[in-house]
Design a protein around this motif. Sequence first.
Motif, PDB file in Angstrom:
ATOM      1  N   GLY A  36     -28.292  -6.751  24.248  1.00 18.86           N
ATOM      2  CA  GLY A  36     -27.546  -5.769  23.475  1.00 18.86           C
ATOM      3  C   GLY A  36     -28.374  -4.585  23.040  1.00 18.86           C
ATOM      4  N   ASP A  37     -29.694  -4.767  22.951  1.00 16.86           N
ATOM      5  CA  ASP A  37     -30.582  -3.663  22.575  1.00 16.86           C
ATOM      6  C   ASP A  37     -31.459  -3.266  23.760  1.00 16.86           C
ATOM      7  OD1 ASP A  37     -32.003  -5.988  22.606  1.00 16.86           O
ATOM      8  OD2 ASP A  37     -32.685  -5.878  20.523  1.00 16.86           O
ATOM      9  N   ALA A  38     -30.851  -3.283  24.938  1.00 15.89           N
ATOM     10  CA  ALA A  38     -31.576  -2.989  26.172  1.00 15.89           C
ATOM     11  C   ALA A  38     -32.082  -1.557  26.192  1.00 15.89           C
ATOM     12  CB  ALA A  38     -30.674  -3.227  27.380  1.00 15.89           C
ATOM     13  N   ALA A  39     -33.210  -1.382  26.854  1.00 14.95           N
ATOM     14  CA  ALA A  39     -33.748  -0.048  27.089  1.00 14.95           C
ATOM     15  C   ALA A  39     -33.049   0.579  28.292  1.00 14.95           C
ATOM     16  CB  ALA A  39     -35.249  -0.127  27.344  1.00 14.95           C
ATOM     17  N   ALA A  40     -33.013   1.903  28.321  1.00 12.67           N
ATOM     18  CA  ALA A  40     -32.420   2.622  29.453  1.00 12.67           C
ATOM     19  C   ALA A  40     -33.312   3.803  29.815  1.00 12.67           C
ATOM     20  CB  ALA A  40     -31.007   3.073  29.110  1.00 12.67           C
ATOM     21  N   PRO A  41     -34.544   3.536  30.237  1.00 15.23           N
ATOM     22  CA  PRO A  41     -35.454   4.646  30.555  1.00 15.23           C
ATOM     23  C   PRO A  41     -35.035   5.377  31.817  1.00 15.23           C
ATOM     24  CG  PRO A  41     -36.425   2.558  31.220  1.00 15.23           C
ATOM     25  CD  PRO A  41     -35.168   2.219  30.482  1.00 15.23           C
ATOM     26  N   ARG A  42     -35.342   6.662  31.855  1.00 13.72           N
ATOM     27  CA  ARG A  42     -35.120   7.482  33.047  1.00 13.72           C
ATOM     28  C   ARG A  42     -36.427   7.782  33.758  1.00 13.72           C
ATOM     29  NH1 ARG A  42     -34.149  12.155  32.602  1.00 13.72           N
ATOM     30  NH2 ARG A  42     -34.701  12.556  30.434  1.00 13.72           N
ATOM     31  N   VAL A  43     -37.527   7.755  32.993  1.00 13.24           N
ATOM     32  CA  VAL A  43     -38.839   8.131  33.511  1.00 13.24           C
ATOM     33  C   VAL A  43     -39.850   7.078  33.115  1.00 13.24           C
ATOM     34  CG1 VAL A  43     -40.671   9.874  33.446  1.00 13.24           C
ATOM     35  CG2 VAL A  43     -38.280  10.593  33.306  1.00 13.24           C
ATOM     36  N   ALA A  44     -40.750   6.745  34.044  1.00  6.84           N
ATOM     37  CA  ALA A  44     -41.875   5.851  33.761  1.00  6.84           C
ATOM     38  C   ALA A  44     -43.163   6.645  33.880  1.00  6.84           C
ATOM     39  CB  ALA A  44     -41.888   4.671  34.731  1.00  6.84           C
ATOM     40  N   ARG A  45     -43.972   6.618  32.838  1.00  7.65           N
ATOM     41  CA  ARG A  45     -45.301   7.221  32.884  1.00  7.65           C
ATOM     42  C   ARG A  45     -46.279   6.131  33.327  1.00  7.65           C
ATOM     43  NH1 ARG A  45     -45.026  11.838  29.265  1.00  7.65           N
ATOM     44  NH2 ARG A  45     -43.269  13.002  30.127  1.00  7.65           N
ATOM     45  N   LEU A  46     -46.924   6.330  34.468  1.00  6.28           N
ATOM     46  CA  LEU A  46     -47.751   5.308  35.097  1.00  6.28           C
ATOM     47  C   LEU A  46     -49.222   5.541  34.811  1.00  6.28           C
ATOM     48  CD1 LEU A  46     -47.918   2.840  37.069  1.00  6.28           C
ATOM     49  CD2 LEU A  46     -48.079   4.516  38.939  1.00  6.28           C
TER      50      LEU A  46
ATOM     51  N   PRO B  12     -47.889   5.270  43.362  1.00  2.00           N
ATOM     52  CA  PRO B  12     -46.840   5.702  42.438  1.00  2.00           C
ATOM     53  C   PRO B  12     -45.477   5.904  43.107  1.00  2.00           C
ATOM     54  CG  PRO B  12     -48.884   6.857  41.978  1.00  2.00           C
ATOM     55  CD  PRO B  12     -49.095   6.118  43.268  1.00  2.00           C
ATOM     56  N   GLN B  13     -45.473   6.337  44.376  1.00  3.39           N
ATOM     57  CA  GLN B  13     -44.189   6.473  45.073  1.00  3.39           C
ATOM     58  C   GLN B  13     -43.556   5.111  45.294  1.00  3.39           C
ATOM     59  OE1 GLN B  13     -42.552   9.502  46.061  1.00  3.39           O
ATOM     60  NE2 GLN B  13     -40.930   7.951  46.103  1.00  3.39           N
ATOM     61  N   VAL B  14     -44.375   4.090  45.610  1.00  3.74           N
ATOM     62  CA  VAL B  14     -43.852   2.737  45.750  1.00  3.74           C
ATOM     63  C   VAL B  14     -43.236   2.286  44.428  1.00  3.74           C
ATOM     64  CG1 VAL B  14     -44.472   0.322  46.201  1.00  3.74           C
ATOM     65  CG2 VAL B  14     -45.482   2.147  47.592  1.00  3.74           C
ATOM     66  N   PHE B  15     -43.910   2.553  43.314  1.00  2.00           N
ATOM     67  CA  PHE B  15     -43.363   2.195  42.004  1.00  2.00           C
ATOM     68  C   PHE B  15     -42.041   2.900  41.762  1.00  2.00           C
ATOM     69  CE2 PHE B  15     -47.358   0.211  40.960  1.00  2.00           C
ATOM     70  CZ  PHE B  15     -47.068  -0.662  39.920  1.00  2.00           C
ATOM     71  N   ALA B  16     -41.951   4.195  42.083  1.00  3.27           N
ATOM     72  CA  ALA B  16     -40.705   4.935  41.887  1.00  3.27           C
ATOM     73  C   ALA B  16     -39.572   4.308  42.686  1.00  3.27           C
ATOM     74  CB  ALA B  16     -40.900   6.402  42.284  1.00  3.27           C
ATOM     75  N   ASP B  17     -39.848   3.961  43.942  1.00  2.03           N
ATOM     76  CA  ASP B  17     -38.809   3.392  44.800  1.00  2.03           C
ATOM     77  C   ASP B  17     -38.413   1.984  44.360  1.00  2.03           C
ATOM     78  OD1 ASP B  17     -38.929   5.714  46.305  1.00  2.03           O
ATOM     79  OD2 ASP B  17     -40.308   4.874  47.791  1.00  2.03           O
TER      80      ASP B  17
ATOM     81  N   LEU C  96     -36.885   4.622  39.219  1.00  2.00           N
ATOM     82  CA  LEU C  96     -37.119   5.576  38.139  1.00  2.00           C
ATOM     83  C   LEU C  96     -38.018   6.697  38.630  1.00  2.00           C
ATOM     84  CD1 LEU C  96     -38.037   3.102  35.228  1.00  2.00           C
ATOM     85  CD2 LEU C  96     -35.853   4.310  35.503  1.00  2.00           C
ATOM     86  N   ASP C  97     -37.861   7.881  38.032  1.00  2.00           N
ATOM     87  CA  ASP C  97     -38.867   8.906  38.243  1.00  2.00           C
ATOM     88  C   ASP C  97     -40.190   8.396  37.681  1.00  2.00           C
ATOM     89  OD1 ASP C  97     -36.854  10.468  39.251  1.00  2.00           O
ATOM     90  OD2 ASP C  97     -36.883  11.949  37.632  1.00  2.00           O
ATOM     91  N   VAL C  98     -41.267   8.614  38.403  1.00  2.00           N
ATOM     92  CA  VAL C  98     -42.597   8.187  37.953  1.00  2.00           C
ATOM     93  C   VAL C  98     -43.466   9.415  37.774  1.00  2.00           C
ATOM     94  CG1 VAL C  98     -44.719   6.999  38.648  1.00  2.00           C
ATOM     95  CG2 VAL C  98     -42.503   5.866  38.924  1.00  2.00           C
ATOM     96  N   GLU C  99     -44.102   9.507  36.616  1.00  2.00           N
ATOM     97  CA  GLU C  99     -45.011  10.608  36.318  1.00  2.00           C
ATOM     98  C   GLU C  99     -46.386  10.046  35.992  1.00  2.00           C
ATOM     99  OE1 GLU C  99     -41.620  13.655  34.523  1.00  2.00           O
ATOM    100  OE2 GLU C  99     -43.006  12.649  33.146  1.00  2.00           O
ATOM    101  N   VAL C 100     -47.405  10.678  36.529  1.00  2.00           N
ATOM    102  CA  VAL C 100     -48.787  10.245  36.314  1.00  2.00           C
ATOM    103  C   VAL C 100     -49.469  11.243  35.388  1.00  2.00           C
ATOM    104  CG1 VAL C 100     -51.006   9.761  37.401  1.00  2.00           C
ATOM    105  CG2 VAL C 100     -48.879   9.138  38.575  1.00  2.00           C
TER     106      VAL C 100
ATOM    107  N   ILE D  96     -48.340   0.332  32.778  1.00  2.00           N
ATOM    108  CA  ILE D  96     -49.781   0.276  32.986  1.00  2.00           C
ATOM    109  C   ILE D  96     -50.065  -0.797  34.027  1.00  2.00           C
ATOM    110  CG2 ILE D  96     -52.040   0.028  31.900  1.00  2.00           C
ATOM    111  CD1 ILE D  96     -50.577   0.531  29.185  1.00  2.00           C
ATOM    112  N   ALA D  97     -50.591  -0.373  35.159  1.00  2.00           N
ATOM    113  CA  ALA D  97     -50.867  -1.286  36.273  1.00  2.00           C
ATOM    114  C   ALA D  97     -52.363  -1.496  36.372  1.00  2.00           C
ATOM    115  CB  ALA D  97     -50.298  -0.727  37.573  1.00  2.00           C
ATOM    116  N   GLY D  98     -52.869  -2.439  35.596  1.00  2.00           N
ATOM    117  CA  GLY D  98     -54.277  -2.806  35.633  1.00  2.00           C
ATOM    118  C   GLY D  98     -54.389  -4.282  35.957  1.00  2.00           C
TER     119      GLY D  98
END
Length: 503
Positions: A400-410, A421-426, A430-434, A263-265
Motif C-alpha cells: 500500500g505504500d509502494a514506491a513508484a520511481p521514474r529514475v534510478a541514480r546508479l 548502466p544500459q543493462v540496468f535501465a533495460d 527505469l531511466d538510469v542516471e550516473v 548502488i551496485a557494489g
Amino acid sequence: MGTRRILGIDTGGTMAKAALFDLDGLEVASSRCPNAVSFPAPGHTEVDPEGFWQAACRAARGALEASGTDPRDVIAVSTTGHGNGLHAVDAEARPVAPGIISTDSRAGSVGAEWEAAGYGEAARAAIMQRFWPGQTLPLLGWFERHRPEALERAAGIFGSKDYIRARLTGDISTDITEAAVSGLADLSTGGYASALFERLGLARMLPKLPPIRPSLEVAAAVSAEGAAATGLREGTPVVRGLTDVVACAVASGVGAVDTMSVIAGTFSINQTLHETPRRSSAPVLQIPYPIGGLYLATECSATSAGNLEWLCRTVLGAEAARASAGGRSIYDLCGDWVGTALERPGGVLFLPFLFGGPDGAPAGLVGLKASHDIADVVRAVFEGIAFAHRMDVSRLKTGGDAAAPRVARLAGGASRSPIWPQVFADVLGLDVEVPEGGELGAKGTAMAAAVALGHYPSLEAAADGMVRIARRYRPDPARAAIYDREYTRFEAVARALARVDFG
C-alpha cells in the motif's frame, strides 16, 4: 590561504577510501587502502580495529599527497562508512573488541529466535526494519549470550564512521542515520528503541550507546594524535556526517520520491524515498532522510558486483594479468566482451548468489552450450546481477505504500562501466542516471560538512551546487521486453534450485 577543500573518509568492509572535494563538489583527489578482513570462526567476519583505523589514516594521507594539498587548506573532515556490524571503544576511544563487519552472520540464530518469540512485530513497530544477521541489534544479543564480558569496558558501541571519528578526535557520539540504519533507533521518537531493548533483554546495553546528535554539526576537532596519524592539521573541524547508504543517495542528488538510489557494489543496495515510514512490508533498512523530511527505505543483499569481482579474480585471473600488462583493466575487457555478446541472442542465466541467495538458492550458470564463449558468460553475469537488483526493487514497489520511481541514480562499481548502466535501465525499466564522481560515499558526507560549516544552507542547496549527472540511459523497449521474459525465468530457476540441498 589556498583553495578550500573538504576531506571525506569512507570506511567500507573491504576498503578505506578518502577523497578531497572543493565547495563546488569537484573530486580533487582520492586514495584507497584495503582493510584486512579475517574469518576467525564460521560466520564471523572481523577486522582488527587498529588496522582498520590505520587503513583510514593511509587513505587520508594518500588523498592529501596525491593532490599536494596543504593541510591548512582542509577546512573540514567528515566520515562515513559501512553501517551495522559493530565497533566498540572505551572512554579513551580505544577498541575493546574486534571490529565486526556487516557481512558477519553469527547472529542469524538470534534474530530467528526473536522472530519465533514474537518480537518481530515489536521491532517493525519501532525500528521499522526486519531482523537480519549483520544488523547491530542482534549482534548485541549475540554478545549478551556468548561474550558478555567483551563489552563490559565499552563506553561507545557504534558503526564504522563513528569509530573512525572517535579515533580522529576522541568524540563519542552518533547521528540518527547511523542509529537507524543499525536497527537501534525508534523512528517515531528519534531516540533509541529503549522499550524494544527491554523486551529483548538488552537494557543494560543502552548506557553504552553513544548520544544521538545532529548529522550536520561539527562534532569535534582533529586531535594531536589524529593529526599525527593522518597528516591533517590539529584542530581541523570534524563533522558528524552520514552513514554510507544515505551519503551515497545524497551525493547522487536523490531528493524526491520519484528518484531512487541504486548502488551496485559488493551489496545490491536499492533505496526509495517515502513521505512516511514504509509499514506494509518492513525493509532491511529504514532511515530518516536528511532532505525533505522523507524516509529512505532500503532493500539490500550481497548479490551485486562482488560476484563479478570473484569471477575476475578466479576464473579470469589469467586474462586480468594480461590486460594489466597491456595497460588495461580486466573490467574494461569485460565491458568489451559484453558489448559484443549483446549483439546476439542470450539465453545463459547467472544466479549471483556467491555470498548467499534467497531461501538458500545457490550461485551458478544455467543454460550454457558448447556454442557459448566467455563473452556470453560475462554478459550473463552483468544481466544476472541486474536481475538480482530487480528482485530487491520489486519489493520496494509492492504494498500500500509502494514506491513508484521514474529514475534510478546508479552508483558503485557497475556505474563506472559504459555498458552496464544500459543493462540496468533495460532490466529495471527505469531511466538510469550516473552521477559525476568516483567516491560518492565520501562526497555525500563532505556535502554534510559543507552544510555544517555554513557554505550551503541545506543539503538540498548543497545538492544543487555540488551534484552533477555525468551520463543518462533510457530503457530500450525491445530489449526491456526480452529482459522481462528472462527475469521470469531467472526467478523460476532461483526458486527451483533453492529447493535442492547442495550440502
